[in-house]
Write a protein that holds these residues in place. Structure first.
Motif, mmCIF file in Angstrom:
data_model
loop_
_atom_site.group_PDB
_atom_site.id
_atom_site.type_symbol
_atom_site.label_atom_id
_atom_site.label_comp_id
_atom_site.label_asym_id
_atom_site.label_seq_id
_atom_site.Cartn_x
_atom_site.Cartn_y
_atom_site.Cartn_z
ATOM 1 N N MET A 83 53.585 -8.664 -30.455
ATOM 2 C CA MET A 83 54.808 -9.432 -30.196
ATOM 3 C C MET A 83 55.903 -8.553 -29.604
ATOM 4 S SD MET A 83 55.198 -12.201 -33.318
ATOM 5 C CE MET A 83 54.561 -11.198 -34.658
ATOM 6 N N MET A 84 56.078 -7.379 -30.169
ATOM 7 C CA MET A 84 57.124 -6.489 -29.666
ATOM 8 C C MET A 84 56.851 -6.070 -28.224
ATOM 9 S SD MET A 84 57.900 -4.135 -33.036
ATOM 10 C CE MET A 84 59.080 -3.119 -32.143
ATOM 11 N N ALA A 85 55.577 -5.932 -27.866
ATOM 12 C CA ALA A 85 55.227 -5.588 -26.484
ATOM 13 C C ALA A 85 55.641 -6.681 -25.508
ATOM 14 C CB ALA A 85 53.726 -5.321 -26.370
ATOM 15 N N MET A 86 55.803 -7.903 -26.010
ATOM 16 C CA MET A 86 56.239 -9.025 -25.178
ATOM 17 C C MET A 86 57.728 -9.306 -25.332
ATOM 18 S SD MET A 86 53.638 -9.983 -23.384
ATOM 19 C CE MET A 86 54.083 -11.622 -22.776
ATOM 20 N N GLY A 87 58.450 -8.401 -25.982
ATOM 21 C CA GLY A 87 59.896 -8.538 -26.062
ATOM 22 C C GLY A 87 60.431 -9.189 -27.314
#
Length: 282
Positions: A83-87
């Motif tokens: 999720m964090m990789a997608m912002g």
């Protein structure tokens, strides 16, 4: 020839990981392996079959009946990284997984963690499972296929994303299941798309909703429980594509097994793995 340690290390190297994750394990080590039996799910009967048919070792994808079932819940937190990789902000990502992590942790107390691994030790059959590293390989394959499409055709619909995955990856063509859109509008623009796979299991409604709330319009899972889909219907936003468990797992498994076979090891697949060598799509 190859060892169980070599087989595990190969999976880690292909995924780019340094440590054996908590959903994998070597339950009875072995060396001098020339013939390898591989299954999506392995039980005691499969181990006995391997012994009777002269295999040197058995490799499972899933960890049912093995000690890794006690610690596998830890991998669910990998959804936070995805999720964090997608912002998605860190706190929002953590909040999306906390409740399910605790459920999975409690469920670990209910399972038989020695049914299959114990049989392997009794039979003295080299046995291991490799789960999340191979799912990571499959995730990358699907995400790369989607990203390639979006780079050339940024206005594609959700249905066109699903069709492109099917056309790009042979395992989807060969499987008896079909890629399906289980939530949202097939004719709507897909926009930002994430493949949320390789984090033990699907993220359910909470992870999908968190993606939607932070600018990811289309989520791809390999499977989902019906009650979670109903939650998304009530939410009324975003799109969800389901690619199918067995076909999707087969992507990473087959990529890994191709590397094993390049090392001169005979590999036989059973228990659901979709073989890329099949001649005709189903």
């Amino acid at each position: 020839m190859i060892s169980t340690d070599d087989l595990m290390q190969l999976g880690l190297e292909l995924a780019g990981w340094a440590r054996i994750p908590s959903d994998c394990g070597i339950y009875y080590p072995g060396t001098a392996i020339k013939r390898l039996l591989v299954g999506l799910d392995i039980g005691p009967g499969d181990l006995l079959l391997a012994r009777q048919m002269g295999f040197d070792a058995v490799l499972a994808h899933h960890f049912d009946g093995c000690e890794a079932v006690l610690t596998a819940w830890q991998l669910y937190r990998r959804h936070v990284e995805l999720m964090m990789a997608m912002g998605v902000p860190h706190l929002a990502a953590e909040a999306a997984v906390d409740e399910r992590v605790e459920e999975l942790r409690l469920l670990a107390h209910t399972v038989n963690y020695n049914r299959t691994s114990g049989a392997a030790r009794l039979l003295r059959m080299p046995f291991l499972n490799i789960h999340s590293p191979l799912d990571e390989l499959g995730r990358r394959m699907m995400q790369e296929a989607v990203d390639d499409l979006l780079r050339t055709e940024p206005d594609v619909t959700v249905a066109e994303v699903a069709a492109h995955l099917n056309a790009s990856l042979r395992e989807f063509q060969l499987a008896p299941t079909r890629i399906a859109i289980r939530h949202g509008d097939p004719d709507a623009p897909a926009r930002r798309v994430v493949v949320a796979h390789g984090a033990l299991t699907n993220g359910g409604a909470d992870v999908a909703r968190t993606y939607y709330e932070h600018g990811v319009d289309t989520v791809i899972y390999i499977h989902i429980a019906p009650p979670e889909v109903r939650k998304l219907h009530r939410l009324g936003r975003g799109h969800l594509i389901i690619t199918g468990h067995v076909a999707s797992d087969s992507l990473g498994i087959n990529a890994y097994l191709a590397e094993v076979e390049r090392r001169g090891i005979e590999v036989v697949r059973l228990n659901g793995i979709v073989s890329p060598e099949s001649e005709e799509p189903l």
